[in-house]
Enzyme design. Structure first.
Site, PDB file in Angstrom:
ATOM      1  N   ARG A 173      50.285  46.900   9.551  1.00 16.62           N
ATOM      2  CA  ARG A 173      50.732  45.834   9.334  1.00 16.62           C
ATOM      3  C   ARG A 173      51.665  45.489  10.751  1.00 16.62           C
ATOM      4  O   ARG A 173      52.899  44.847  10.851  1.00 16.62           O
ATOM      5  CB  ARG A 173      52.165  46.704   8.062  1.00 16.62           C
ATOM      6  CG  ARG A 173      53.074  47.704   8.575  1.00 16.62           C
ATOM      7  CD  ARG A 173      54.203  48.263   8.322  1.00 16.62           C
ATOM      8  NE  ARG A 173      55.126  49.546   8.598  1.00 16.62           N
ATOM      9  CZ  ARG A 173      56.065  50.297   7.599  1.00 16.62           C
ATOM     10  NH1 ARG A 173      56.796  48.495   6.818  1.00 16.62           N
ATOM     11  NH2 ARG A 173      56.175  50.731   8.385  1.00 16.62           N
TER      12      ARG A 173
ATOM     13  N   ASP B  88      51.252  47.363   1.658  1.00 16.22           N
ATOM     14  CA  ASP B  88      51.515  46.182   1.175  1.00 16.22           C
ATOM     15  C   ASP B  88      51.233  45.528   3.170  1.00 16.22           C
ATOM     16  O   ASP B  88      51.444  43.740   2.374  1.00 16.22           O
ATOM     17  CB  ASP B  88      52.338  45.813  -0.186  1.00 16.22           C
ATOM     18  CG  ASP B  88      53.730  46.157   0.923  1.00 16.22           C
ATOM     19  OD1 ASP B  88      53.453  46.712   2.382  1.00 16.22           O
ATOM     20  OD2 ASP B  88      54.716  46.098   0.505  1.00 16.22           O
ATOM     21  N   GLY B  89      51.394  46.503   4.256  1.00 18.10           N
ATOM     22  CA  GLY B  89      51.551  44.892   5.225  1.00 18.10           C
ATOM     23  C   GLY B  89      52.973  44.746   5.864  1.00 18.10           C
ATOM     24  O   GLY B  89      52.835  43.755   6.085  1.00 18.10           O
TER      25      GLY B  89
ATOM     26  N   ARG C 114      58.398  42.757  18.158  1.00 15.45           N
ATOM     27  CA  ARG C 114      57.998  43.447  19.309  1.00 15.45           C
ATOM     28  C   ARG C 114      57.241  43.333  20.092  1.00 15.45           C
ATOM     29  O   ARG C 114      56.434  42.384  20.732  1.00 15.45           O
ATOM     30  CB  ARG C 114      57.307  45.508  18.875  1.00 15.45           C
ATOM     31  CG  ARG C 114      57.906  45.965  17.673  1.00 15.45           C
ATOM     32  CD  ARG C 114      57.305  46.912  16.884  1.00 15.45           C
ATOM     33  NE  ARG C 114      56.378  47.574  16.990  1.00 15.45           N
ATOM     34  CZ  ARG C 114      55.556  48.834  16.863  1.00 15.45           C
ATOM     35  NH1 ARG C 114      56.570  49.884  15.856  1.00 15.45           N
ATOM     36  NH2 ARG C 114      54.034  48.404  16.291  1.00 15.45           N
TER      37      ARG C 114
ATOM     38  N   ARG D  88      47.660  53.724  21.930  1.00 17.61           N
ATOM     39  CA  ARG D  88      48.002  55.015  21.129  1.00 17.61           C
ATOM     40  C   ARG D  88      47.222  55.593  21.649  1.00 17.61           C
ATOM     41  O   ARG D  88      46.049  55.155  21.927  1.00 17.61           O
ATOM     42  CB  ARG D  88      48.670  54.481  19.754  1.00 17.61           C
ATOM     43  CG  ARG D  88      49.749  53.479  19.174  1.00 17.61           C
ATOM     44  CD  ARG D  88      49.165  53.163  18.057  1.00 17.61           C
ATOM     45  NE  ARG D  88      49.759  51.903  17.740  1.00 17.61           N
ATOM     46  CZ  ARG D  88      51.112  51.986  17.294  1.00 17.61           C
ATOM     47  NH1 ARG D  88      51.633  53.670  17.006  1.00 17.61           N
ATOM     48  NH2 ARG D  88      51.651  51.121  16.917  1.00 17.61           N
TER      49      ARG D  88
ATOM     50  N   ASP E  60      49.278  58.777  16.415  1.00 15.38           N
ATOM     51  CA  ASP E  60      48.894  57.147  16.324  1.00 15.38           C
ATOM     52  C   ASP E  60      50.367  56.591  16.407  1.00 15.38           C
ATOM     53  O   ASP E  60      50.827  55.379  16.963  1.00 15.38           O
ATOM     54  CB  ASP E  60      48.726  56.714  15.514  1.00 15.38           C
ATOM     55  CG  ASP E  60      49.521  57.678  13.938  1.00 15.38           C
ATOM     56  OD1 ASP E  60      49.078  59.115  13.597  1.00 15.38           O
ATOM     57  OD2 ASP E  60      49.849  56.888  13.101  1.00 15.38           O
ATOM     58  N   ASN E  61      51.702  57.634  17.146  1.00 19.54           N
ATOM     59  CA  ASN E  61      52.366  57.121  16.986  1.00 19.54           C
ATOM     60  C   ASN E  61      53.075  57.737  18.631  1.00 19.54           C
ATOM     61  O   ASN E  61      54.500  57.563  19.348  1.00 19.54           O
ATOM     62  CB  ASN E  61      53.818  57.273  16.368  1.00 19.54           C
ATOM     63  CG  ASN E  61      54.043  56.839  15.103  1.00 19.54           C
ATOM     64  OD1 ASN E  61      53.203  55.611  14.667  1.00 19.54           O
ATOM     65  ND2 ASN E  61      54.243  57.278  14.462  1.00 19.54           N
TER      66      ASN E  61
HETATM   67  P1  AMP Z   1      53.440  54.749  10.407  1.00 18.41           P
HETATM   68  O1  AMP Z   1      53.846  56.335   9.224  1.00 18.41           O
HETATM   69  O2  AMP Z   1      54.338  53.457   9.750  1.00 18.41           O
HETATM   70  O3  AMP Z   1      53.493  55.378  12.062  1.00 18.41           O
HETATM   71  O4  AMP Z   1      52.327  54.327   9.506  1.00 18.41           O
HETATM   72  C1  AMP Z   1      50.837  55.179   9.104  1.00 18.41           C
HETATM   73  C2  AMP Z   1      49.944  54.614   9.217  1.00 18.41           C
HETATM   74  O5  AMP Z   1      50.246  53.493   8.152  1.00 18.41           O
HETATM   75  C3  AMP Z   1      49.377  53.092  10.393  1.00 18.41           C
HETATM   76  O6  AMP Z   1      48.361  52.745  10.131  1.00 18.41           O
HETATM   77  C4  AMP Z   1      50.721  51.976   9.739  1.00 18.41           C
HETATM   78  O7  AMP Z   1      49.631  50.586  10.070  1.00 18.41           O
HETATM   79  C5  AMP Z   1      50.544  52.267   8.215  1.00 18.41           C
HETATM   80  N1  AMP Z   1      51.477  51.945   6.988  1.00 18.41           N
HETATM   81  C6  AMP Z   1      52.211  52.110   7.227  1.00 18.41           C
HETATM   82  N2  AMP Z   1      53.298  51.544   6.384  1.00 18.41           N
HETATM   83  C7  AMP Z   1      51.862  50.352   5.798  1.00 18.41           C
HETATM   84  C8  AMP Z   1      51.947  49.150   4.677  1.00 18.41           C
HETATM   85  N3  AMP Z   1      53.369  48.528   4.389  1.00 18.41           N
HETATM   86  N4  AMP Z   1      51.608  48.123   4.769  1.00 18.41           N
HETATM   87  C9  AMP Z   1      50.242  48.755   5.408  1.00 18.41           C
HETATM   88  N5  AMP Z   1      50.292  49.915   6.468  1.00 18.41           N
HETATM   89  C10 AMP Z   1      50.631  50.410   6.380  1.00 18.41           C
HETATM   90 MG    MG Z   2      52.721  54.797  13.444  1.00 17.66          MG
END
Ligand code: AMP
Ligand code: MG
Length: 519
Positions: free
Chosen positions: A112, A143-144, A201, A208, A280-281
């Protein structure tokens, strides 16, 4: 052109180097898929029904050379909510993988987040990235989109971290979308619609550790070498200027280790817990990235994490340095094929531990206004913190106020959550004064170093939650108030209610001490 004179959005000049230099997936259809042989995927942001700018950081607009009036236009909101593209923008999502909570998770990617392009500025190129502007090939089952709640948190915190002096990605703008987003915040089957939002951002790059890991996992060694080479050339020019080949890769890895150590030391200084330190973060530039269920220590508890999805405390405050090292080990494994032997990478990982310790000791000395780190003094302070409920921020700030000879438990009483516990710091204060004398610390220097090291204002978890509650009701004044305060974290000149310790009502309230990953 003098960059400070951009008075229209068209004057933003784009030079999308990463898109030009790294392979782009030939598939342009926006459907979920595994993306191999490419870093970038062309995508188009999904327009939203009613884009509206609700907050912006004029400092970041300034970095881009944007005049403030331009940022107040309807067009600005349309562009930075994903409804309109500017000439030169080439929206794309990138492919990365990651280790989540210790396990390899395979392809994740920008699910997203959409990079719009790299703006040419006086200080180099800066990537603009929308978070929450719709689906990409990496959206998996989601949902992005992003909700206002988590977008307020990301917007505020990334700017607050910058003003605190902590390396971080920046945030230009926060727009609401006029679209409801379904979220099951407590993961209990009670989904509800929340207001949607998009944050823009800004960082030199959003690469990453996971970008390198996915290529290694897929044995796409040539592309891995290409990405590493690009990263060094573009973002570590000092290394590119002096070394090449394997030598450059090792110098680069050593630099990533060093920057990561420096970042964690800064988190420790201000009591920040990231909450989701998956690989990934982890930014390849050593920037704090992806503000999810993060939090600030109110009462000092080294085992605390705000993330309700982490009951074992893998990413708690005290684990952040060892986890960073573990994450760097995963990056080392990923680039191993380019080095061919483990020993030099292991040497860098070992150096991480010593660099971290050295930097952390210097930081702790500064927090206490000492000339030199004093291990027994710090150990007994941490023992005091463990034995009582002390607000870390208030304690250090008040310790640096007034003359050391006049420090007393009464003067520090505000920092204690349990009235009546303050007297327990008396013995430590004697020890502290003895150390100041032994080190010959100049009193004026002590106070000035402590004022610069120990923030007075932090956007505490409960303060941000209040701003979110108001924002969800359409009132953004508290958000703007916090944003203003966040610009001057080392000043005491703030309304007292912004500097107070966490009130009792916020102790257990969701959003104030415990957060889910739902965003
Ligand atoms: P995060 O936990 O936010 O670091 O996300 C982990 C992964 O999930 C990353 O690849 C994000 O892009 C994906 N992600 C998190 N929330 C969403 C969302 N609402 N729609 C699509 N991808 C998501
Ligand atoms: Mg992330």
């Amino acid at each position: 052109m003098n960059i400070a004179t951009r008075t229209s959005l068209e004057q933003l000049q784009f030079d999308n180097r990463s898109l030009a230099a790294l392979p782009v997936d030939p598939v342009t259809e926006n459907r979920r898929r595994q993306v191999t042989g490419a870093i970038n995927c062309l995508v188009t942001p999904t327009p939203c029904p009613a884009p509206a700018l609700v907050a912006m950081a004029h400092e970041v607009a300034g970095l881009l050379g944007l005049d403030e009036a331009v940022c107040q236009s309807d067009r600005f909101a349309r562009v930075f909510a994903g409804n309109e593209l500017l000439p030169g923008m080439q929206p794309h999502a990138t492919c990365y993988g990651g280790h989540q909570f210790g396990n390899w998770a395979g392809q994740l990617g920008d699910g997203r987040a959409i990079n719009l392009g790299e703006v040419v500025t006086d200080a180099g190129r800066l990537m603009l990235q929308l978070k929450g502007a719709g689906e990409t090939p990496f959206s998996r089952t989601a949902d992005g989109l992003a909700v206002l709640r988590s977008s307020v948190r990301e917007f505020l915190c990334s700017e607050a971290m910058h003003h605190l002096g902590v390396p971080t990605t920046r945030a230009l703008s926060l727009c609401t979308t006029g679209q409801g987003v379904w979220r099951d915040m407590f993961y209990d089957g009670r989904a509800k619609q929340e207001p949607g939002a998009v944050v823009c951002r800004v960082a030199p790059t959003f690469l990453r550790f996971g970008h390198f890991e996915i290529l290694a996992a897929r044995r796409e060694t040539e592309l891995l070498a290409q990405l590493v080479d690009f990263t060094i050339r573009e973002y570590f020019p000092d290394i590119a200027a002096t070394a090449s080949g394997r030598e450059a890769v090792l110098l680069w890895f050593a630099e990533v280790c060093d920057r990561t150590a420096a970042m964690i030391v800064e988190w420790t200084r201000v009591g920040f817990v990231h909450g989701v330190m998956n690989t990934d973060n982890m930014s390849i530039l050593g920037l704090t990235i992806d503000y999810g269920p993060y939090g600030w220590l109110d009462n000092y508890d080294a085992d605390w994490t705000p993330n309700t999805s982490d009951p074992g405390g893998r990413y708690c405050f005290r684990n952040q340095a060892p986890i960073a090292q573990w994450n760097l080990l995963q990056l080392a494994n990923a680039i191993h094929p380019l080095i061919g032997e483990a020993a030099p990478l292991e040497a860098c990982l070992n150096a991480f531990a010593s660099t971290y310790t050295r930097r952390a000791e210097t930081m702790m000395a500064a927090k206490l206004g000492l000339v030199q780190f004093d291990e027994p003094l710090v150990q007994s302070l941490l023992a005091l913190f463990a034995a009582t409920e002390v607000d870390m921020t208030l304690f250090y700030r008040q310790l640096g106020q007034g003359d050391a000879s006049e420090l007393s438990p009464e003067r520090l009483a505000e920092a204690f959550y349990q009235p009546g516990e303050a007297h327990r710091c008396a013995v430590w204060l004697d020890q502290y004064r003895a150390t100041l004398t032994a080190q010959g610390v100049n009193e004026a220097d002590r106070r000035s170093v402590m004022r610069r090291t120990n923030p007075a204002f932090l956007p505490r978890n409960y303060l941000v939650q209040q701003a979110i509650d108001d924002a969800e009701a359409g009132d953004f004044r508290q958000l703007h108030r916090l944003m203003d305060a966040a610009r001057r974290p080392y000043s005491d000149d703030h309304p007292p209610e912004l500097l107070a310790r966490r009130p009792d009502w916020a102790r257990e309230r969701a959003g104030c001490s415990q957060l889910s990953c739902s965003s």
